[in-house]
Design an enzyme around this catalytic site. Sequence first.
Site, PDB file in Angstrom:
ATOM      1  N   GLU A  38      32.042  32.404 -69.744  1.00 15.26           N
ATOM      2  CA  GLU A  38      31.475  33.340 -70.707  1.00 15.26           C
ATOM      3  C   GLU A  38      32.096  33.169 -72.095  1.00 15.26           C
ATOM      4  O   GLU A  38      33.324  33.194 -72.243  1.00 15.26           O
ATOM      5  CB  GLU A  38      31.667  34.787 -70.205  1.00 15.26           C
ATOM      6  CG  GLU A  38      31.143  35.864 -71.135  1.00 15.26           C
ATOM      7  CD  GLU A  38      29.648  35.720 -71.458  1.00 15.26           C
ATOM      8  OE1 GLU A  38      28.867  35.472 -70.523  1.00 15.26           O
ATOM      9  OE2 GLU A  38      29.285  35.841 -72.641  1.00 15.26           O
ATOM     10  N   THR A  82      23.462  34.952 -72.804  1.00  9.49           N
ATOM     11  CA  THR A  82      23.758  34.444 -71.456  1.00  9.49           C
ATOM     12  C   THR A  82      22.494  34.062 -70.705  1.00  9.49           C
ATOM     13  O   THR A  82      22.419  33.003 -70.084  1.00  9.49           O
ATOM     14  CB  THR A  82      24.518  35.500 -70.624  1.00  9.49           C
ATOM     15  OG1 THR A  82      25.801  35.707 -71.193  1.00  9.49           O
ATOM     16  CG2 THR A  82      24.693  35.060 -69.179  1.00  9.49           C
ATOM     17  N   ASP A 259      28.688  29.261 -72.354  1.00  9.73           N
ATOM     18  CA  ASP A 259      27.277  29.631 -72.569  1.00  9.73           C
ATOM     19  C   ASP A 259      26.893  29.748 -74.037  1.00  9.73           C
ATOM     20  O   ASP A 259      25.771  29.421 -74.422  1.00  9.73           O
ATOM     21  CB  ASP A 259      26.890  30.896 -71.782  1.00  9.73           C
ATOM     22  CG  ASP A 259      27.641  32.156 -72.196  1.00  9.73           C
ATOM     23  OD1 ASP A 259      28.727  32.056 -72.817  1.00  9.73           O
ATOM     24  OD2 ASP A 259      27.147  33.255 -71.890  1.00  9.73           O
ATOM     25  N   HIS A 260      27.809  30.216 -74.877  1.00  8.07           N
ATOM     26  CA  HIS A 260      27.517  30.400 -76.306  1.00  8.07           C
ATOM     27  C   HIS A 260      28.805  30.787 -77.016  1.00  8.07           C
ATOM     28  O   HIS A 260      29.849  30.955 -76.381  1.00  8.07           O
ATOM     29  CB  HIS A 260      26.426  31.463 -76.533  1.00  8.07           C
ATOM     30  CG  HIS A 260      26.700  32.759 -75.820  1.00  8.07           C
ATOM     31  ND1 HIS A 260      27.691  33.628 -76.205  1.00  8.07           N
ATOM     32  CD2 HIS A 260      26.136  33.297 -74.719  1.00  8.07           C
ATOM     33  CE1 HIS A 260      27.707  34.661 -75.396  1.00  8.07           C
ATOM     34  NE2 HIS A 260      26.789  34.492 -74.462  1.00  8.07           N
TER      35      HIS A 260
HETATM   36  C1  GP9 Z   1      26.514  40.369 -68.495  1.00  7.14           C
HETATM   37  C2  GP9 Z   1      26.863  39.043 -69.064  1.00  7.14           C
HETATM   38  C3  GP9 Z   1      26.869  39.068 -70.578  1.00  7.14           C
HETATM   39  O1  GP9 Z   1      26.097  40.451 -67.187  1.00  7.14           O
HETATM   40  O2  GP9 Z   1      26.249  37.984 -68.473  1.00  7.14           O
HETATM   41  O3  GP9 Z   1      25.720  38.630 -71.224  1.00  7.14           O
HETATM   42  P1  GP9 Z   1      25.703  38.316 -72.806  1.00  7.14           P
HETATM   43  O4  GP9 Z   1      25.988  39.613 -73.530  1.00  7.14           O
HETATM   44  O5  GP9 Z   1      26.761  37.297 -73.086  1.00  7.14           O
HETATM   45  O6  GP9 Z   1      24.342  37.803 -73.080  1.00  7.14           O
HETATM   46 MN    MN Z   2      27.189  35.289 -72.526  1.00  5.26          MN
END
Ligand code: GP9
Ligand code: MN
Length: 435
Positions: A38, A82, A259-260
Amino acid sequence: KPSDLNQVQTFIKSHYAKPNKKYYGIAKGKNVIIIHLESFQQFGIDQKINGQEVTPFLNSLYHGQDTISFSNFFHEVGQGKTSDAENMLETSTFGLPSGSLFTKYSSNTFEAMPAIVNQRLGYSTAVFHGNTASFWNRNVMYKSLGYQHFFDASFYDVSGQKSESWGLKDKLLFKDSIPYLEKLQQPFYVKYLTVTNHYPFALDTVDQDPNFKTTSTDDPIINNYFVTNHYLDQSIKEFYTYLAKAGLLKNSIIVLYGDHFGISNSENKTLASVIGKDPTTWNANDDAQLQRVPFMIDIPGSKLGHIDPTYGGEIDVLPTLEHLLGISTKRYIQFGQDLLSKQHKQLVIFRNQDFVTPKYTYTAGKLWNNQTDQAIDSSTMLKSLADKLSKWQKEVSNELNLSDELTYKDLLRFYKPKDFKTINPKNYDYGVVAT
Ligand code: GP9
Ligand code: MN
């Protein structure tokens, strides 16, 4: 109507990049463990603070003898964050120009990786995530993607200090998922979505490593970011220790990716001095270059480890992985290209139509020379470069438009790849009540 697919199919055919023989099928039959890091950015790799590595374990993987690591890999998400990253990885189609495909188009027909590996190779499939199932509409979308199991927050004890605002803390997610992971039939294709390294990067003191001292910038977000980067690193290390002990490591490949961004453009100037860059000359191109995220494929025992400088992005992960598993991608409608293919085209497309190539970057309405980090004035631009620019721009908008067309018109419902049975979401039950 079915004929709307023609244009898409023509493009996909012309865009096909054939597998590299050296790598095709080398991970055949192995379990696949995807670890979604994340908000973790590439600058975290090898980053030292006060002389200490922030992510020593991930660094050891990055440089490891069994890991194919990419140094010029970019996230390509839009507002779906995400969920956009997940969509690109599972389907190799782009997210939406605004909003989230996961929430808006979950009832479309998909020909996604969980269904492909299940139907073609008999893999079992699952996602482990410490947040509630309905976040980003996952409880609905995962069924359309063909995931057999979804172990969301309801499967773990997430009470009190076990969670932060985005769900179960990563170390606990890895640990508490083991009883479920062990029951899965092998080979399996599983995805772990971590959450602790998510804005605002809060972590209880008891979970912090007393031996790690973070930065002392005047931006608490940046200071906290490195603390949760470090925690994320430790959680992956603990999971690896388990995988090795359980004998799973040698039968698996582990795919890790960020992811970002976690640090937004408005904070990059402060970040600059931490990562050894000059804040006084910071510009839009520097922001674009910071959108690099890690992408590593660990194939234990392979000795194939190296750092690959190929430029690519999240859209390219699926065909890369398919070829490693010995799955020919010719029959699928996927927009990415195998990063290990000699035919891979190094044009990285951002969702807002900006793009990056090894030499030039288009962002903030200008073309930048990557080497000089200067924008090229359109009035003095060489004709040959101006032509190149307009060619790139056409390619970028064409590719994004075709992907959008596929989504908006739900065109895959008209497409029947060989040996693919259309997914019926009603066949899946995750045993959880959406909250
Ligand atoms: C929450 C997580 C966060 O379940 O995957 O998502 P994001 O805010 O990074 O899009
Ligand atoms: Mn994310």
